[in-house]
Design an enzyme around this catalytic site. Sequence first.
Site, mmCIF file in Angstrom:
data_model
loop_
_atom_site.group_PDB
_atom_site.id
_atom_site.type_symbol
_atom_site.label_atom_id
_atom_site.label_comp_id
_atom_site.label_asym_id
_atom_site.label_seq_id
_atom_site.Cartn_x
_atom_site.Cartn_y
_atom_site.Cartn_z
ATOM 1 N N ASP A 104 0.821 -1.215 0.000
ATOM 2 C CA ASP A 104 0.000 0.000 0.000
ATOM 3 C C ASP A 104 0.851 1.259 0.000
ATOM 4 O O ASP A 104 0.624 2.178 -0.764
ATOM 5 C CB ASP A 104 -0.974 0.008 1.196
ATOM 6 N N ASP A 107 7.121 3.768 3.120
ATOM 7 C CA ASP A 107 7.337 4.860 4.065
ATOM 8 C C ASP A 107 8.829 4.902 4.431
ATOM 9 O O ASP A 107 9.642 5.362 3.639
ATOM 10 C CB ASP A 107 6.413 4.615 5.268
ATOM 11 N N LYS A 135 6.327 7.714 0.167
ATOM 12 C CA LYS A 135 6.715 8.923 0.916
ATOM 13 C C LYS A 135 8.249 8.982 0.905
ATOM 14 O O LYS A 135 8.895 8.585 1.887
ATOM 15 C CB LYS A 135 6.272 8.816 2.380
ATOM 16 N N PHE A 156 -0.057 11.454 7.123
ATOM 17 C CA PHE A 156 -0.635 10.162 7.487
ATOM 18 C C PHE A 156 -1.925 10.001 6.695
ATOM 19 O O PHE A 156 -2.795 10.860 6.717
ATOM 20 C CB PHE A 156 -0.911 10.044 8.989
ATOM 21 N N ASP A 163 -5.174 2.089 7.102
ATOM 22 C CA ASP A 163 -5.960 2.178 8.329
ATOM 23 C C ASP A 163 -5.392 3.161 9.352
ATOM 24 O O ASP A 163 -4.225 3.533 9.315
ATOM 25 C CB ASP A 163 -6.006 0.811 9.006
HETATM 26 P P1 XMP Z 1 7.729 1.245 6.273
HETATM 27 O O1 XMP Z 1 8.067 2.375 7.218
HETATM 28 O O2 XMP Z 1 8.257 -0.058 6.727
HETATM 29 O O3 XMP Z 1 6.189 1.207 6.470
HETATM 30 O O4 XMP Z 1 8.034 1.600 4.842
HETATM 31 C C1 XMP Z 1 5.316 0.699 5.623
HETATM 32 C C2 XMP Z 1 4.071 0.366 6.394
HETATM 33 O O5 XMP Z 1 3.767 1.391 7.371
HETATM 34 C C3 XMP Z 1 2.405 1.668 7.366
HETATM 35 N N1 XMP Z 1 2.215 3.091 7.046
HETATM 36 C C4 XMP Z 1 1.035 3.716 6.975
HETATM 37 N N2 XMP Z 1 -0.207 3.244 7.162
HETATM 38 N N3 XMP Z 1 -1.062 5.400 6.720
HETATM 39 C C5 XMP Z 1 -1.246 4.101 7.026
HETATM 40 O O6 XMP Z 1 -2.392 3.695 7.180
HETATM 41 C C6 XMP Z 1 0.155 5.945 6.514
HETATM 42 O O7 XMP Z 1 0.277 7.151 6.217
HETATM 43 C C7 XMP Z 1 1.260 5.041 6.663
HETATM 44 N N4 XMP Z 1 2.603 5.218 6.536
HETATM 45 C C8 XMP Z 1 3.145 3.997 6.778
HETATM 46 C C9 XMP Z 1 1.804 0.777 6.319
HETATM 47 O O8 XMP Z 1 1.265 -0.324 6.988
HETATM 48 C C10 XMP Z 1 2.927 0.309 5.452
HETATM 49 O O9 XMP Z 1 2.752 -0.986 4.995
HETATM 50 MG MG MG Z 2 0.978 -2.104 5.311
#
Ligand code: XMP
Ligand code: MG
Length: 179
Positions: A104, A107, A135, A156, A163
């Site tokens: 999805d 980050d 991001k 966010f 979620d």
């Molecule tokens: P990383 O930091 O490992 O994170 O790249 C990826 C996971 O973090 C969650 N994530 C979010 N979930 N809104 C959300 O609902 C956001 O803005 C957000 N930013 C990070 C997400 O589960 C993703 O798989």
């Molecule tokens: Mg996720």
Amino acid sequence: MEISPTRPDKSQVLYTGKEIAVTVERMAGEISTVYGNEEITVVAVLHGALIFCADLMRELDMKVQLETVTASSYHGASTTSGELSVRVQCADQLVDRHVLLVEDILDTGRTLSRLSAEVMAIKPKSLRIAALLDKPERRVTDITADFVGFSIPDLFVVGYGLDLDGRYRNLPEIRAIHS
Ligand code: XMP
Ligand code: MG
């Protein structure tokens, strides 16, 4: 009577369902260009990618198999790095396959870095990543997605699978929440 799903307070639409559909179609076109008629195995990273993956798959014309992995990060107060739990239960199904990890949102990159390493150890024929949202300014690991839907600032977001405390995944649009 039409009942619409509950929206979170202090949020605004970032991308409508229609805009998302156009973007998913564009991504599917890019994916088809890369793989041609080669069969691929789509691996949806649950739970967040469930809805995106369902829509994306239906825009693909080649033979597609579906697997899922579960990834969750626990950003506890005692740890700054965040502990990540990743389970690749479908390992046998990925050997010598063209694997497309579908996520999805990219980050910090920790989840996909971990997952990519796990999948590479299984020796797929190839590995690529499709992320609906990216991001880039939040990245702490050296990872990029091969296919990106929308590049966004450090907001966010919820909806379309994403979620807040397990809620709002059912919203057809993506909303930004103001802190
Ligand atoms: P990383 O930091 O490992 O994170 O790249 C990826 C996971 O973090 C969650 N994530 C979010 N979930 N809104 C959300 O609902 C956001 O803005 C957000 N930013 C990070 C997400 O589960 C993703 O798989
Ligand atoms: Mg996720």
